[in-house]
Design a protein around this motif. Structure first.
Motif, PDB file in Angstrom:
ATOM      1  N   GLY A  57      -5.833 -40.577 -48.675  1.00 40.04           N
ATOM      2  CA  GLY A  57      -6.948 -41.527 -48.798  1.00 40.04           C
ATOM      3  C   GLY A  57      -8.282 -40.813 -48.695  1.00 40.04           C
ATOM      4  N   HIS A  58      -8.371 -39.855 -47.790  1.00 32.91           N
ATOM      5  CA  HIS A  58      -9.575 -39.030 -47.627  1.00 32.91           C
ATOM      6  C   HIS A  58      -9.854 -38.257 -48.920  1.00 32.91           C
ATOM      7  CE1 HIS A  58     -12.213 -36.105 -45.451  1.00 32.91           C
ATOM      8  NE2 HIS A  58     -11.706 -35.270 -46.346  1.00 32.91           N
ATOM      9  N   GLU A  59      -8.816 -37.654 -49.489  1.00 30.79           N
ATOM     10  CA  GLU A  59      -9.000 -36.876 -50.712  1.00 30.79           C
ATOM     11  C   GLU A  59      -9.370 -37.773 -51.893  1.00 30.79           C
ATOM     12  OE1 GLU A  59      -9.230 -33.625 -50.618  1.00 30.79           O
ATOM     13  OE2 GLU A  59      -8.595 -33.618 -48.512  1.00 30.79           O
ATOM     14  N   CYS A  60      -8.891 -39.009 -51.912  1.00 31.20           N
ATOM     15  CA  CYS A  60      -9.260 -39.951 -52.978  1.00 31.20           C
ATOM     16  C   CYS A  60     -10.769 -40.183 -53.022  1.00 31.20           C
ATOM     17  CB  CYS A  60      -8.536 -41.282 -52.794  1.00 31.20           C
ATOM     18  SG  CYS A  60      -6.817 -41.265 -53.288  1.00 31.20           S
ATOM     19  N   VAL A  61     -11.389 -40.235 -51.861  1.00 35.62           N
ATOM     20  CA  VAL A  61     -12.843 -40.435 -51.818  1.00 35.62           C
ATOM     21  C   VAL A  61     -13.543 -39.234 -52.442  1.00 35.62           C
ATOM     22  CG1 VAL A  61     -14.841 -40.825 -50.326  1.00 35.62           C
ATOM     23  CG2 VAL A  61     -12.671 -41.934 -49.804  1.00 35.62           C
ATOM     24  N   HIS A  62     -13.054 -38.029 -52.179  1.00 40.15           N
ATOM     25  CA  HIS A  62     -13.633 -36.841 -52.823  1.00 40.15           C
ATOM     26  C   HIS A  62     -13.502 -36.934 -54.344  1.00 40.15           C
ATOM     27  CE1 HIS A  62     -14.507 -34.668 -49.193  1.00 40.15           C
ATOM     28  NE2 HIS A  62     -13.230 -34.533 -48.834  1.00 40.15           N
ATOM     29  N   VAL A  63     -12.338 -37.375 -54.812  1.00 36.66           N
ATOM     30  CA  VAL A  63     -12.110 -37.495 -56.252  1.00 36.66           C
ATOM     31  C   VAL A  63     -13.046 -38.543 -56.838  1.00 36.66           C
ATOM     32  CG1 VAL A  63     -10.431 -38.117 -58.028  1.00 36.66           C
ATOM     33  CG2 VAL A  63      -9.708 -36.746 -56.063  1.00 36.66           C
ATOM     34  N   GLU A  64     -13.149 -39.699 -56.205  1.00 39.55           N
ATOM     35  CA  GLU A  64     -14.016 -40.782 -56.702  1.00 39.55           C
ATOM     36  C   GLU A  64     -15.464 -40.334 -56.859  1.00 39.55           C
ATOM     37  OE1 GLU A  64     -12.580 -45.072 -55.078  1.00 39.55           O
ATOM     38  OE2 GLU A  64     -13.600 -43.756 -53.675  1.00 39.55           O
ATOM     39  N   ASN A  65     -15.936 -39.576 -55.882  1.00 44.95           N
ATOM     40  CA  ASN A  65     -17.333 -39.151 -55.874  1.00 44.95           C
ATOM     41  C   ASN A  65     -17.557 -37.815 -56.572  1.00 44.95           C
ATOM     42  OD1 ASN A  65     -18.783 -41.245 -54.171  1.00 44.95           O
ATOM     43  ND2 ASN A  65     -16.990 -40.755 -52.937  1.00 44.95           N
ATOM     44  N   VAL A  66     -16.506 -37.265 -57.171  1.00 45.75           N
ATOM     45  CA  VAL A  66     -16.554 -35.988 -57.876  1.00 45.75           C
ATOM     46  C   VAL A  66     -17.257 -34.941 -57.006  1.00 45.75           C
ATOM     47  CG1 VAL A  66     -16.952 -34.904 -60.122  1.00 45.75           C
ATOM     48  CG2 VAL A  66     -16.752 -37.366 -59.985  1.00 45.75           C
ATOM     49  N   ASP A  67     -16.821 -34.862 -55.764  1.00 47.14           N
ATOM     50  CA  ASP A  67     -17.388 -33.888 -54.836  1.00 47.14           C
ATOM     51  C   ASP A  67     -17.039 -32.480 -55.293  1.00 47.14           C
ATOM     52  OD1 ASP A  67     -18.424 -35.870 -53.239  1.00 47.14           O
ATOM     53  OD2 ASP A  67     -16.767 -35.836 -51.815  1.00 47.14           O
ATOM     54  N   PRO A  68     -17.954 -31.535 -55.077  1.00 52.39           N
ATOM     55  CA  PRO A  68     -17.622 -30.143 -55.403  1.00 52.39           C
ATOM     56  C   PRO A  68     -16.581 -29.617 -54.415  1.00 52.39           C
ATOM     57  CG  PRO A  68     -19.735 -30.256 -54.297  1.00 52.39           C
ATOM     58  CD  PRO A  68     -19.301 -31.674 -54.537  1.00 52.39           C
ATOM     59  N   GLY A  70     -14.841 -27.164 -51.580  1.00 54.55           N
ATOM     60  CA  GLY A  70     -15.389 -26.735 -50.295  1.00 54.55           C
ATOM     61  C   GLY A  70     -15.494 -27.903 -49.336  1.00 54.55           C
ATOM     62  N   HIS A  71     -16.030 -27.613 -48.167  1.00 51.00           N
ATOM     63  CA  HIS A  71     -16.115 -28.639 -47.122  1.00 51.00           C
ATOM     64  C   HIS A  71     -17.561 -28.828 -46.692  1.00 51.00           C
ATOM     65  CE1 HIS A  71     -11.821 -29.126 -46.607  1.00 51.00           C
ATOM     66  NE2 HIS A  71     -11.725 -27.835 -46.754  1.00 51.00           N
ATOM     67  N   HIS A  72     -18.317 -29.573 -47.469  1.00 54.66           N
ATOM     68  CA  HIS A  72     -19.695 -29.885 -47.102  1.00 54.66           C
ATOM     69  C   HIS A  72     -19.666 -31.006 -46.069  1.00 54.66           C
ATOM     70  CE1 HIS A  72     -23.816 -31.275 -47.299  1.00 54.66           C
ATOM     71  NE2 HIS A  72     -24.113 -30.123 -47.879  1.00 54.66           N
ATOM     72  N   PRO A  73     -20.363 -30.877 -44.945  1.00 59.18           N
ATOM     73  CA  PRO A  73     -20.295 -31.897 -43.882  1.00 59.18           C
ATOM     74  C   PRO A  73     -20.618 -33.317 -44.357  1.00 59.18           C
ATOM     75  CG  PRO A  73     -21.416 -29.946 -43.086  1.00 59.18           C
ATOM     76  CD  PRO A  73     -21.183 -29.732 -44.553  1.00 59.18           C
ATOM     77  N   ARG A  74     -21.578 -33.457 -45.260  1.00 53.29           N
ATOM     78  CA  ARG A  74     -21.943 -34.796 -45.746  1.00 53.29           C
ATOM     79  C   ARG A  74     -20.789 -35.415 -46.538  1.00 53.29           C
ATOM     80  NH1 ARG A  74     -25.711 -34.577 -50.197  1.00 53.29           N
ATOM     81  NH2 ARG A  74     -26.610 -32.940 -48.945  1.00 53.29           N
ATOM     82  N   HIS A  75     -20.142 -34.619 -47.379  1.00 57.51           N
ATOM     83  CA  HIS A  75     -19.022 -35.125 -48.175  1.00 57.51           C
ATOM     84  C   HIS A  75     -17.821 -35.448 -47.290  1.00 57.51           C
ATOM     85  CE1 HIS A  75     -20.862 -32.589 -51.632  1.00 57.51           C
ATOM     86  NE2 HIS A  75     -21.469 -33.751 -51.515  1.00 57.51           N
ATOM     87  N   GLU A  76     -17.586 -34.619 -46.290  1.00 60.42           N
ATOM     88  CA  GLU A  76     -16.467 -34.864 -45.374  1.00 60.42           C
ATOM     89  C   GLU A  76     -16.694 -36.137 -44.560  1.00 60.42           C
ATOM     90  OE1 GLU A  76     -13.552 -33.221 -45.380  1.00 60.42           O
ATOM     91  OE2 GLU A  76     -14.441 -32.175 -47.091  1.00 60.42           O
ATOM     92  N   ALA A  77     -17.926 -36.332 -44.091  1.00 63.20           N
ATOM     93  CA  ALA A  77     -18.239 -37.532 -43.309  1.00 63.20           C
ATOM     94  C   ALA A  77     -18.060 -38.796 -44.156  1.00 63.20           C
ATOM     95  CB  ALA A  77     -19.667 -37.449 -42.772  1.00 63.20           C
ATOM     96  N   ALA A  79     -16.138 -39.118 -46.838  1.00 62.69           N
ATOM     97  CA  ALA A  79     -14.712 -39.296 -47.134  1.00 62.69           C
ATOM     98  C   ALA A  79     -13.966 -39.868 -45.929  1.00 62.69           C
ATOM     99  CB  ALA A  79     -14.097 -37.962 -47.558  1.00 62.69           C
ATOM    100  N   ASN A  80     -14.310 -39.403 -44.732  1.00 61.98           N
ATOM    101  CA  ASN A  80     -13.669 -39.942 -43.526  1.00 61.98           C
ATOM    102  C   ASN A  80     -13.991 -41.418 -43.346  1.00 61.98           C
ATOM    103  OD1 ASN A  80     -12.278 -37.671 -42.584  1.00 61.98           O
ATOM    104  ND2 ASN A  80     -14.107 -36.846 -41.636  1.00 61.98           N
ATOM    105  N   LEU A  81     -15.267 -41.777 -43.487  1.00 58.37           N
ATOM    106  CA  LEU A  81     -15.667 -43.169 -43.278  1.00 58.37           C
ATOM    107  C   LEU A  81     -15.089 -44.088 -44.345  1.00 58.37           C
ATOM    108  CD1 LEU A  81     -17.216 -45.379 -41.832  1.00 58.37           C
ATOM    109  CD2 LEU A  81     -19.232 -44.740 -43.179  1.00 58.37           C
ATOM    110  N   HIS A  82     -15.238 -43.726 -45.610  1.00 58.80           N
ATOM    111  CA  HIS A  82     -14.788 -44.617 -46.679  1.00 58.80           C
ATOM    112  C   HIS A  82     -13.269 -44.798 -46.664  1.00 58.80           C
ATOM    113  CE1 HIS A  82     -18.662 -44.233 -49.301  1.00 58.80           C
ATOM    114  NE2 HIS A  82     -18.904 -44.544 -48.064  1.00 58.80           N
ATOM    115  N   SER A  83     -12.542 -43.733 -46.387  1.00 62.19           N
ATOM    116  CA  SER A  83     -11.091 -43.885 -46.329  1.00 62.19           C
ATOM    117  C   SER A  83     -10.683 -44.728 -45.121  1.00 62.19           C
ATOM    118  CB  SER A  83     -10.404 -42.517 -46.304  1.00 62.19           C
ATOM    119  OG  SER A  83     -10.827 -41.742 -45.203  1.00 62.19           O
ATOM    120  N   ALA A  84     -11.384 -44.575 -44.005  1.00 62.71           N
ATOM    121  CA  ALA A  84     -11.071 -45.389 -42.819  1.00 62.71           C
ATOM    122  C   ALA A  84     -11.372 -46.862 -43.075  1.00 62.71           C
ATOM    123  CB  ALA A  84     -11.866 -44.892 -41.619  1.00 62.71           C
TER     124      ALA A  84
END
Length: 158
Positions: A57-68, A70-77, A79-84
């Motif tokens: 579910g966390h990775e789905c948020v990265h895919v939806e937002n076409v995140d680059p 790596g682990h950018h803190p803003r993208h990780e935060a 992805a954590n919130l939206h998947s939760a």
């Protein structure tokens, strides 16, 4: 993008399929990783069964937002919130957080990771704080004032 509300039938594997993103199961040193160059999510073969849904579910948020990559803190935060938000029943959240202080136990009950729990907890805390209204009258500040004398949650005088 799917709405960010609870869906009891949410299936991240199906979600990845709808986004035409390939899911590969392989031995890697991370639970899962989004590889944007290949439009692929790689999930670790040794990932515990109870973590597959929240991690994907966390990775789905990265895919939806076409995140680059790596682990950018803003993208990780995000992805954590939206998947939760997608995977956590608000009524169950309220019930469990009201009667338990063991975060790991709550995570197991809700089927989310600790990072998702912390993101949702912070989101709920900020939402509650933003609903509290302060008004100043003269040299006094009232918390959540209402009509009528003495009808406020707190009063602070300068």
């Amino acid at each position: 993008m799917q709405p960010l509300s609870y869906d009891p039938a949410y299936d991240p594997v199906e979600h990845l399929d709808r986004m035409k993103t390939r899911l590969v199961v392989h031995s890697i040193g991370l639970p899962a990783i989004w590889v944007p160059e290949r439009n692929m999510v790689i999930r670790d073969r040794g990932l515990r069964n109870d973590l597959i849904r929240p991690v994907l579910g966390h990775e789905c948020v990265h895919v939806e937002n076409v995140d680059p990559g790596g682990h950018h803190p803003r993208h990780e935060a995000r992805a954590n919130l939206h998947s939760a938000l997608r995977m956590t029943d608000p009524a169950e959240w309220a019930k469990l957080t009201a009667c338990h202080s063991d975060y790991d136990r709550i995570c197991l009950e809700l089927g989310i990771t600790r990072s998702q729990f912390l993101a949702l907890h912070e989101h709920e805390r900020r939402s509650a704080a933003s609903r509290r209204r302060l008004e100043r009258y003269g040299d006094t500040i009232y918390l959540e004032p209402r009509m009528g004398a003495g009808q406020w949650a707190a009063r602070m005088s300068a």
